[in-house]
Design a protein around this motif. Structure first.
Motif, PDB file in Angstrom:
ATOM      1  N   ALA A 132     -23.699  17.674  -3.630  1.00 35.21           N
ATOM      2  CA  ALA A 132     -24.665  16.699  -4.087  1.00 35.21           C
ATOM      3  C   ALA A 132     -25.901  16.200  -3.489  1.00 35.21           C
ATOM      4  O   ALA A 132     -27.084  16.085  -3.673  1.00 35.21           O
ATOM      5  N   ASN A 133     -25.607  16.291  -1.867  1.00 34.31           N
ATOM      6  CA  ASN A 133     -26.823  15.547  -1.145  1.00 34.31           C
ATOM      7  C   ASN A 133     -27.214  16.384   0.091  1.00 34.31           C
ATOM      8  O   ASN A 133     -28.403  16.781   0.029  1.00 34.31           O
ATOM      9  N   CYS A 134     -26.454  16.517   1.159  1.00 30.59           N
ATOM     10  CA  CYS A 134     -27.066  17.111   2.291  1.00 30.59           C
ATOM     11  C   CYS A 134     -25.993  17.717   3.128  1.00 30.59           C
ATOM     12  O   CYS A 134     -24.751  17.266   3.172  1.00 30.59           O
ATOM     13  N   ALA A 135     -26.160  18.826   3.573  1.00 29.46           N
ATOM     14  CA  ALA A 135     -25.242  19.627   4.484  1.00 29.46           C
ATOM     15  C   ALA A 135     -26.026  19.697   5.748  1.00 29.46           C
ATOM     16  O   ALA A 135     -27.118  19.638   6.012  1.00 29.46           O
ATOM     17  N   ALA A 136     -25.044  20.088   7.091  1.00 27.39           N
ATOM     18  CA  ALA A 136     -25.543  19.883   8.341  1.00 27.39           C
ATOM     19  C   ALA A 136     -24.996  20.991   9.213  1.00 27.39           C
ATOM     20  O   ALA A 136     -23.552  21.021   8.903  1.00 27.39           O
ATOM     21  N   ILE A 137     -25.767  21.323   9.993  1.00 29.16           N
ATOM     22  CA  ILE A 137     -25.326  22.338  11.232  1.00 29.16           C
ATOM     23  C   ILE A 137     -25.668  21.580  12.256  1.00 29.16           C
ATOM     24  O   ILE A 137     -26.537  21.296  12.657  1.00 29.16           O
ATOM     25  N   GLY A 138     -24.524  21.530  13.460  1.00 22.93           N
ATOM     26  CA  GLY A 138     -24.838  20.975  14.553  1.00 22.93           C
ATOM     27  C   GLY A 138     -23.647  19.904  15.002  1.00 22.93           C
ATOM     28  O   GLY A 138     -22.671  20.180  14.831  1.00 22.93           O
ATOM     29  N   ILE A 139     -24.284  18.779  15.467  1.00 20.89           N
ATOM     30  CA  ILE A 139     -23.166  17.787  16.012  1.00 20.89           C
ATOM     31  C   ILE A 139     -22.376  17.328  14.738  1.00 20.89           C
ATOM     32  O   ILE A 139     -21.172  16.721  14.806  1.00 20.89           O
ATOM     33  N   SER A 140     -22.894  17.038  13.535  1.00 22.78           N
ATOM     34  CA  SER A 140     -22.168  16.640  12.416  1.00 22.78           C
ATOM     35  C   SER A 140     -21.056  17.141  12.141  1.00 22.78           C
ATOM     36  O   SER A 140     -19.991  16.467  12.052  1.00 22.78           O
ATOM     37  N   PRO A 141     -20.859  18.442  11.781  1.00 18.73           N
ATOM     38  CA  PRO A 141     -19.647  19.188  11.601  1.00 18.73           C
ATOM     39  C   PRO A 141     -18.763  19.232  12.668  1.00 18.73           C
ATOM     40  O   PRO A 141     -17.688  18.851  12.560  1.00 18.73           O
ATOM     41  N   GLN A 142     -19.274  19.104  14.294  1.00 17.53           N
ATOM     42  CA  GLN A 142     -18.244  18.974  15.063  1.00 17.53           C
ATOM     43  C   GLN A 142     -17.843  17.677  15.196  1.00 17.53           C
ATOM     44  O   GLN A 142     -16.515  17.587  15.220  1.00 17.53           O
ATOM     45  N   ILE A 143     -18.352  16.555  14.737  1.00 17.36           N
ATOM     46  CA  ILE A 143     -17.598  15.197  14.525  1.00 17.36           C
ATOM     47  C   ILE A 143     -16.604  15.445  13.543  1.00 17.36           C
ATOM     48  O   ILE A 143     -15.547  14.781  13.485  1.00 17.36           O
ATOM     49  N   ALA A 144     -17.231  15.782  12.174  1.00 24.12           N
ATOM     50  CA  ALA A 144     -16.131  15.759  11.014  1.00 24.12           C
ATOM     51  C   ALA A 144     -14.922  16.830  11.413  1.00 24.12           C
ATOM     52  O   ALA A 144     -13.968  16.397  10.783  1.00 24.12           O
ATOM     53  N   GLU A 145     -14.972  17.710  12.239  1.00 26.00           N
ATOM     54  CA  GLU A 145     -13.775  18.625  12.456  1.00 26.00           C
ATOM     55  C   GLU A 145     -12.939  17.808  13.268  1.00 26.00           C
ATOM     56  O   GLU A 145     -11.822  18.358  13.403  1.00 26.00           O
ATOM     57  N   THR A 146     -13.357  17.060  14.169  1.00 19.81           N
ATOM     58  CA  THR A 146     -12.799  16.599  15.391  1.00 19.81           C
ATOM     59  C   THR A 146     -12.113  15.120  14.932  1.00 19.81           C
ATOM     60  O   THR A 146     -11.434  14.689  15.792  1.00 19.81           O
ATOM     61  N   VAL A 147     -12.911  14.390  14.421  1.00 14.17           N
ATOM     62  CA  VAL A 147     -12.744  13.015  14.251  1.00 14.17           C
ATOM     63  C   VAL A 147     -11.076  12.548  13.914  1.00 14.17           C
ATOM     64  O   VAL A 147     -10.892  13.195  12.996  1.00 14.17           O
ATOM     65  N   PRO A 148     -10.651  11.436  14.558  1.00 12.47           N
ATOM     66  CA  PRO A 148      -9.266  11.248  14.288  1.00 12.47           C
ATOM     67  C   PRO A 148      -8.971  10.779  13.018  1.00 12.47           C
ATOM     68  O   PRO A 148      -9.893  10.074  12.320  1.00 12.47           O
ATOM     69  N   HIS A 149      -7.798  11.239  12.202  1.00 15.98           N
ATOM     70  CA  HIS A 149      -7.521  10.577  10.853  1.00 15.98           C
ATOM     71  C   HIS A 149      -7.447   9.269  10.749  1.00 15.98           C
ATOM     72  O   HIS A 149      -6.865   8.514  11.777  1.00 15.98           O
ATOM     73  N   GLY A 150      -8.148   8.753  10.091  1.00 16.70           N
ATOM     74  CA  GLY A 150      -8.161   7.071   9.776  1.00 16.70           C
ATOM     75  C   GLY A 150      -9.085   6.547  10.600  1.00 16.70           C
ATOM     76  O   GLY A 150      -9.298   5.203  10.105  1.00 16.70           O
TER      77      GLY A 150
END
Length: 293
Positions: A132-150
């Motif tokens: 829909a809007n925006c994809a990102a390469i860099g720190i954003s996916p690193q955050i998304a892959e590692t952010v603790p559940h909840g």
């Protein structure tokens, strides 16, 4: 206002605000001039099947309640369907709702569903997957892959930003290669945004991107040092012209994107692809309800 005779509301009850706000949303549905069949989906794995069942009823309007990841993950199902998309922004950043100019409160969003008009818009695509809007390469996916559940659900944007700061300390710049069909562009970067709309992380970042332009935009934040990214985000948050000083943008109907090393790509907040990819635009493939003009 298009003549709407039937609608369904599907809320991701596991999104940060979804479960808490579902009953409040249902109470406001009486304000709509058409019947709405509401569904609160507790298990995100059941969202797609719930949407498919609703669409099989030949709805005029499908209302999705959740964050950017929910909407982007389900928007593929609407392509080539004679149905209008309605958006209830119940997420953390709500970048897609911001791109559409929608109110971010429930009452305002319901008012758009009651009195708005359908608008045909573009979707982005990465290797055949609509977003829909925006994809990102860099720190954003690193955050998304590692952010603790909840974490986002419990602490919201503040907790998310705290985790982002932690991951920033562990992040390294990389090399981007963009091919536009005739030329290969190579540069050192700290972040890449593949954009159908101007908002990313709830912040206006990509001036060139528009959901009605018919073009995909790849914006790179260039530099050898990751402090450049902090400067770029800070200038963007404050709306300063300095946000453009370290960015380079490419646009077209399709662009080839590679990185060295290969990296994950977060698509509207969810890590769903890895470089290399082809990014392209799907012009005018869905209709979405926006404020009346």
């Amino acid at each position: 206002m298009t003549d709407i005779r039937s609608a369904a509301l599907i809320v991701n009850a596991k999104s940060r605000k979804g479960q808490h706000l579902f009953r409040r949303v249902c109470r406001r549905l009486d304000a709509l001039p058409y019947p709405v069949d509401p569904h609160a989906v507790e298990d995100p794995d059941d969202l797609e099947e719930t949407v498919r069942r609703a669409l099989d009823k030949k709805l005029d309007l499908l209302i999705l309640g959740g964050g950017d990841g929910t909407i982007s993950g389900l928007v593929d199902l609407i392509v080539d369907r004679d149905v209008i998309l309605g958006v209830l922004p119940l997420g953390t950043a709500n970048s897609f709702a911001r791109t559409l100019g929608l109110p971010l409160d429930i009452d305002g969003a319901i008012d758009v569903l009651a009195n708005g008009t359908p608008k045909r818009i573009d979707l982005g695509m990465i290797d055949g997957d609509y977003f829909a809007n925006c994809a990102a390469i860099g720190i954003s996916p690193q955050i998304a892959e590692t952010v603790p559940h909840g974490l986002k659900k419990v602490l919201g944007r503040i907790g998310y930003l705290g985790w982002a700061a932690y991951q920033y300390a562990r992040f390294d710049p990389f090399t981007l290669i963009v091919e536009d069909g005739s030329t290969e562009h190579r540069m050192n970067v700290v972040e890449v945004r593949i954009s159908n709309g101007p908002y990313h992380g709830g912040t206006w970042l990509v001036d060139e991107a528009s959901v009605t332009s018919g073009r995909i935009v790849v914006q790179a934040v260039t530099g050898h040092y990751k402090r450049t990214l902090i400067k770029n985000w800070g200038a963007s948050l404050m709306g300063l012209p300095a946000r453009h000083q370290d960015t380079v943008s490419f646009s077209g109907e399709r662009l080839r994107v590679r990185t060295e090393p290969p990296l994950p790509i977060s698509i509207d907040g969810e890590v769903l692809a890895h470089t290399p990819v082809e990014a392209k635009i799907a012009a005018g493939v869905i209709r979405v309800m926006v404020a009346g003009e």
